[in-house]
Design a protein around this motif. Structure first.
Motif, PDB file in Angstrom:
ATOM      1  N   ILE A   1      51.226  39.391  21.337  1.00 41.61           N
ATOM      2  CA  ILE A   1      50.190  39.412  20.957  1.00 41.61           C
ATOM      3  C   ILE A   1      49.092  40.703  21.624  1.00 41.61           C
ATOM      4  O   ILE A   1      49.314  40.254  23.206  1.00 41.61           O
TER       5      ILE A   1
ATOM      6  N   THR B   1      50.079  45.411  22.151  1.00 42.80           N
ATOM      7  CA  THR B   1      51.500  46.506  21.447  1.00 42.80           C
ATOM      8  C   THR B   1      50.767  47.191  22.785  1.00 42.80           C
ATOM      9  O   THR B   1      51.436  48.181  22.004  1.00 42.80           O
ATOM     10  N   GLY B   2      50.682  47.262  23.891  1.00 39.02           N
ATOM     11  CA  GLY B   2      50.029  47.959  24.811  1.00 39.02           C
ATOM     12  C   GLY B   2      51.539  48.855  25.315  1.00 39.02           C
ATOM     13  O   GLY B   2      52.247  48.205  25.241  1.00 39.02           O
ATOM     14  N   TYR B   3      51.322  48.995  26.741  1.00 36.33           N
ATOM     15  CA  TYR B   3      52.709  49.099  27.518  1.00 36.33           C
ATOM     16  C   TYR B   3      53.422  48.017  27.676  1.00 36.33           C
ATOM     17  O   TYR B   3      54.773  48.245  27.541  1.00 36.33           O
ATOM     18  N   VAL B   4      52.806  46.584  28.318  1.00 35.89           N
ATOM     19  CA  VAL B   4      53.883  45.646  28.780  1.00 35.89           C
ATOM     20  C   VAL B   4      53.837  45.175  26.586  1.00 35.89           C
ATOM     21  O   VAL B   4      55.332  44.665  27.061  1.00 35.89           O
TER      22      VAL B   4
ATOM     23  N   LYS C   1      45.738  44.603  17.538  1.00 38.67           N
ATOM     24  CA  LYS C   1      44.135  44.570  16.757  1.00 38.67           C
ATOM     25  C   LYS C   1      43.579  46.591  15.976  1.00 38.67           C
ATOM     26  O   LYS C   1      42.825  46.945  15.794  1.00 38.67           O
ATOM     27  N   ASP C   2      44.530  47.393  16.985  1.00 43.57           N
ATOM     28  CA  ASP C   2      44.391  48.603  16.649  1.00 43.57           C
ATOM     29  C   ASP C   2      45.225  48.692  15.627  1.00 43.57           C
ATOM     30  O   ASP C   2      46.617  48.874  15.735  1.00 43.57           O
TER      31      ASP C   2
ATOM     32  N   LYS D   1      47.183  52.327  15.901  1.00 46.42           N
ATOM     33  CA  LYS D   1      48.277  52.104  17.051  1.00 46.42           C
ATOM     34  C   LYS D   1      49.939  51.309  16.068  1.00 46.42           C
ATOM     35  O   LYS D   1      51.194  52.020  15.864  1.00 46.42           O
TER      36      LYS D   1
ATOM     37  N   THR E   1      43.714  43.238  30.854  1.00 44.74           N
ATOM     38  CA  THR E   1      42.175  42.358  31.444  1.00 44.74           C
ATOM     39  C   THR E   1      41.927  42.891  32.618  1.00 44.74           C
ATOM     40  O   THR E   1      41.648  42.695  33.667  1.00 44.74           O
TER      41      THR E   1
ATOM     42  N   ALA F   1      41.723  36.251  21.601  1.00 42.92           N
ATOM     43  CA  ALA F   1      42.957  36.172  20.626  1.00 42.92           C
ATOM     44  C   ALA F   1      43.570  34.562  20.853  1.00 42.92           C
ATOM     45  O   ALA F   1      43.802  34.239  20.068  1.00 42.92           O
TER      46      ALA F   1
ATOM     47  N   SER G   1      49.774  38.655  29.895  1.00 46.27           N
ATOM     48  CA  SER G   1      48.910  39.781  30.635  1.00 46.27           C
ATOM     49  C   SER G   1      48.716  39.170  32.013  1.00 46.27           C
ATOM     50  O   SER G   1      48.694  37.483  32.602  1.00 46.27           O
TER      51      SER G   1
ATOM     52  N   GLU H   1      53.950  39.591  34.556  1.00 44.95           N
ATOM     53  CA  GLU H   1      55.141  40.629  34.669  1.00 44.95           C
ATOM     54  C   GLU H   1      55.034  41.765  35.298  1.00 44.95           C
ATOM     55  O   GLU H   1      54.046  42.510  35.432  1.00 44.95           O
TER      56      GLU H   1
ATOM     57  N   GLU I   1      55.349  50.916  34.755  1.00 46.01           N
ATOM     58  CA  GLU I   1      55.260  52.108  34.198  1.00 46.01           C
ATOM     59  C   GLU I   1      56.043  53.634  34.340  1.00 46.01           C
ATOM     60  O   GLU I   1      56.327  52.989  35.707  1.00 46.01           O
TER      61      GLU I   1
ATOM     62  N   SER J   1      46.707  51.692  36.063  1.00 44.63           N
ATOM     63  CA  SER J   1      46.036  50.201  35.448  1.00 44.63           C
ATOM     64  C   SER J   1      46.128  49.049  36.204  1.00 44.63           C
ATOM     65  O   SER J   1      45.972  47.878  35.534  1.00 44.63           O
ATOM     66  N   CYS J   2      46.624  49.184  37.489  1.00 47.04           N
ATOM     67  CA  CYS J   2      47.495  47.713  38.501  1.00 47.04           C
ATOM     68  C   CYS J   2      46.665  47.653  39.693  1.00 47.04           C
ATOM     69  O   CYS J   2      45.654  46.307  39.474  1.00 47.04           O
TER      70      CYS J   2
ATOM     71  N   LYS K   1      42.755  46.678  40.326  1.00 41.87           N
ATOM     72  CA  LYS K   1      41.917  45.724  39.282  1.00 41.87           C
ATOM     73  C   LYS K   1      42.902  44.796  39.703  1.00 41.87           C
ATOM     74  O   LYS K   1      41.938  43.684  39.956  1.00 41.87           O
TER      75      LYS K   1
HETATM   76  P1  NAD Z   1      47.104  47.886  27.061  1.00 40.19           P
HETATM   77  O1  NAD Z   1      45.485  48.722  26.994  1.00 40.19           O
HETATM   78  O2  NAD Z   1      47.599  48.718  26.969  1.00 40.19           O
HETATM   79  O3  NAD Z   1      47.011  47.064  25.807  1.00 40.19           O
HETATM   80  C1  NAD Z   1      46.822  46.383  25.351  1.00 40.19           C
HETATM   81  C2  NAD Z   1      46.881  46.113  23.667  1.00 40.19           C
HETATM   82  O4  NAD Z   1      46.143  44.873  23.569  1.00 40.19           O
HETATM   83  C3  NAD Z   1      46.272  47.488  23.356  1.00 40.19           C
HETATM   84  O5  NAD Z   1      46.908  47.504  22.445  1.00 40.19           O
HETATM   85  C4  NAD Z   1      44.620  46.585  22.700  1.00 40.19           C
HETATM   86  O6  NAD Z   1      44.337  47.034  21.422  1.00 40.19           O
HETATM   87  C5  NAD Z   1      45.751  44.772  22.277  1.00 40.19           C
HETATM   88  N1  NAD Z   1      44.474  43.574  22.301  1.00 40.19           N
HETATM   89  C6  NAD Z   1      43.400  43.830  22.664  1.00 40.19           C
HETATM   90  N2  NAD Z   1      43.186  42.366  21.906  1.00 40.19           N
HETATM   91  C7  NAD Z   1      43.617  42.530  21.513  1.00 40.19           C
HETATM   92  C8  NAD Z   1      43.513  41.765  20.519  1.00 40.19           C
HETATM   93  N3  NAD Z   1      43.180  39.639  20.037  1.00 40.19           N
HETATM   94  N4  NAD Z   1      44.880  40.608  19.542  1.00 40.19           N
HETATM   95  C9  NAD Z   1      45.632  41.610  19.244  1.00 40.19           C
HETATM   96  N5  NAD Z   1      46.352  42.894  19.989  1.00 40.19           N
HETATM   97  C10 NAD Z   1      44.570  43.080  21.125  1.00 40.19           C
HETATM   98  O7  NAD Z   1      47.350  46.963  28.507  1.00 40.19           O
HETATM   99  P2  NAD Z   1      49.069  47.199  28.982  1.00 40.19           P
HETATM  100  O8  NAD Z   1      48.881  47.950  30.137  1.00 40.19           O
HETATM  101  O9  NAD Z   1      50.383  46.923  28.070  1.00 40.19           O
HETATM  102  O10 NAD Z   1      48.335  45.130  29.951  1.00 40.19           O
HETATM  103  C11 NAD Z   1      48.486  44.343  29.488  1.00 40.19           C
HETATM  104  C12 NAD Z   1      48.443  43.394  30.993  1.00 40.19           C
HETATM  105  O11 NAD Z   1      49.219  43.330  31.030  1.00 40.19           O
HETATM  106  C13 NAD Z   1      46.961  43.286  31.738  1.00 40.19           C
HETATM  107  O12 NAD Z   1      46.946  41.826  31.793  1.00 40.19           O
HETATM  108  C14 NAD Z   1      47.903  43.855  32.648  1.00 40.19           C
HETATM  109  O13 NAD Z   1      47.413  43.783  33.700  1.00 40.19           O
HETATM  110  C15 NAD Z   1      49.114  43.621  33.117  1.00 40.19           C
HETATM  111  N6  NAD Z   1      50.473  44.020  33.384  1.00 40.19           N
HETATM  112  C16 NAD Z   1      50.439  45.734  32.897  1.00 40.19           C
HETATM  113  C17 NAD Z   1      51.480  46.310  33.563  1.00 40.19           C
HETATM  114  C18 NAD Z   1      51.381  48.014  33.546  1.00 40.19           C
HETATM  115  O14 NAD Z   1      52.532  48.457  33.652  1.00 40.19           O
HETATM  116  N7  NAD Z   1      50.389  48.366  32.750  1.00 40.19           N
HETATM  117  C19 NAD Z   1      52.063  46.245  34.922  1.00 40.19           C
HETATM  118  C20 NAD Z   1      51.893  44.698  35.024  1.00 40.19           C
HETATM  119  C21 NAD Z   1      50.938  43.683  33.582  1.00 40.19           C
END
Ligand code: NAD
Length: 437
Positions: free
Chosen positions: A6, A8-11, A31-32, A35, A86, A103, A121, A150, A154, A261-262, A265
């Protein structure tokens, strides 16, 4: 194994694609709709080296699917990973868990009791307990909840996921441990270290890791300031200490302060957790202060190079928070460019891939098609993000194109001597006295 992801972003996308590559059947949910539509049409929503090939190959084999419909996505899953954002909550810096809990509430309506819910997350200590409570309240009792933070970076996300320094699993029952062991089996076979621990410990481990890395960066940045005051070279200091394997060479690059992004925050969220627990974390608190003031102070380095900024034209190379990503979240380029514009400078910026994201962040700046176009007629060239293509600029050409002759190298990509040979005035970070500049 059948896996639902659930978010589908970077992680989520990288993890989902890599799990599919291990041979699991993965459904990525978001939910996007734009995307998901894009992914179903073979378009990547983010720029990450190697991602497209692995997504395409596994989608073609039918092991990786994409949907906006959570219910159908989690239907037959053995494990449901939560990889939603988050972000820091406005005002207090607490991790905003709205996306996670929304979610989970949706999940509770459809989840089978034998499924394991896993937070990927980054979530504060105790979030797993809160998820368990929500599931129970919503009538989904008996579902195992585990933590599997995770650590991918990136820009190197696929390699990090497939060859991790370690996998951390926080689980409170055998079922969760067994399912996660099975999911990560291909990595065990490659001898990736795995730490099984309690759920709360796993949650805290992620924050402790990011906070420690942030400390290293702020530490070397303060040493860089000292180098400038006493005419020493921070690059050599970093090498001199980094060769000590108790210290290690990584995360000892002086620069404009950490972003992304990390770290910003997660350090704030750790401080909030500590405050709620009544335990002061002075080192992390100071690290945040050092970094915030450093980012705000970068504009002074440019001002020092060109004098009054009003009416000056400044070329900025690199906008993403680091190379090999298009991620602009909390990028050091943002406070710098905003301050330049506020002080009356014109900014001409170039980033190899982040332009589309950057256009959403900045207004009133020019975007150049390449580094040399950005430099043309500028009073100073400022390197903010150390993309590889900025490491081999033709400095003679840069000097010819620039109106002023200042190279402000916030990533210490060049040596003073080579810049000076090309006729540029060089301003690095932590490399000798600024007065001499
Ligand atoms: P992101 O913003 O790229 O992706 C999050 C996705 O979740 C978005 O596409 C959003 O539309 C989707 N989303 C939100 N609510 C939803 C729901 N209810 N149902 C379905 N989809 C939903 O975020 P990210 O960078 O992938 O980070 C995600 C988590 O991983 C965060 O907690 C972050 O701290 C952690 N993290 C990120 C990294 C990084 O390098 N980006 C590395 C390690 C950990």
């Amino acid at each position: 194994m059948r896996i639902a992801m659930i978010g589908t972003g970077y992680v989520g996308l990288v993890s989902g694609a890599c799990f599919a590559d291990f041979g699991h059947r993965v459904c990525c949910i978001d939910k996007d709709a734009a995307k998901i539509d894009g992914l179903n049409a073979g378009r990547m929503p983010i720029w990450e080296p190697g991602l497209e090939a692995i997504v395409t190959a596994n989608a073609e084999r039918g092991r990786l699917t994409f949907t906006t419909d959570l219910a159908s996505g989690v239907e037959s899953a053995d494990a449901v990973f939560i990889a939603v954002g988050t972000p820091a909550r406005r005002g207090d810096g607490h991790a905003d868990l709205t996306f996670v809990f929304d979610a989970v509430r949706e999940l509770a309506k459809v989840i089978r009791p034998e499924t394991v819910v896993v937070t990927k997350s980054t979530v504060p200590v105790g979030t797993g307990d809160r998820i368990e409570n929500i599931l129970r309240e919503e009538g989904a009792s008996g579902v195992s909840v585990a933590s599997n933070p995770e650590f991918l970076r990136e820009g190197a996300a696929i390699a990090d996921f497939k060859h991790p320094d370690r996998i951390v699993v926080g689980a409170e029952d055998d079922r969760a441990r067994e399912v996660l062991k099975e999911i990560y089996r291909p990595l065990f076979l490659n001898r990736a270290p795995i730490l099984f621990t309690g759920r709360r410990t796993a949650e805290l481990t992620k924050y402790a890791a990011n906070a420690f890395l942030a400390v290293k960066i702020s530490f070397i940045n303060e040493i860089a300031d000292l180098c400038e005051a006493v005419d020493a070279d921070v690059q050599d200091v970093a090498r001199g200490i980094g060769l000590d394997n108790r210290i290690g060479p990584k995360f000892l690059h002086a620069g404009p302060g950490y972003g992304g992004s990390c770290f910003p925050k997660d350090t704030l969220a750790l401080l909030q957790t500590a405050q709620s627990a009544g335990v002061d974390q002075r080192i992390v608190r100071t690290t945040v202060e050092v970094n915030d003031s450093r980012k705000a102070q970068m504009v002074e380095r440019v001002a020092r190079a060109v004098g009054n900024l009003k009416g000056k034209r400044i070329a900025v190379l690199g906008l993403a928070f680091k190379p090999n990503t298009d991620d602009m979240r909390d990028a050091p380029s943002i406070p710098l460019i905003n301050a330049l514009v506020e002080r009356g400078a014109t900014v001409s910026a170039f980033d190899p891939v982040a332009r589309e994201q950057a256009e959403k962040v900045f207004s009133g700046i020019e975007f150049a098609p390449d580094a040399y176009a950005a430099a043309t007629g500028a009073d100073a060239l400022v390197i903010v993000t150390e993309w590889d293509e900025f490491r081999a600029l033709d400095l003679q050409k840069v000097a010819e194109l620039l109106g002023g002759k200042a190279l402000v190298d916030l990533r210490n990509v060049y040596d003073r001597s080579e810049a000076e040979e090309a006729g540029l005035a060089y301003y690095g970070v932590g490399r000798g006295t600024l007065e001499r500049d």
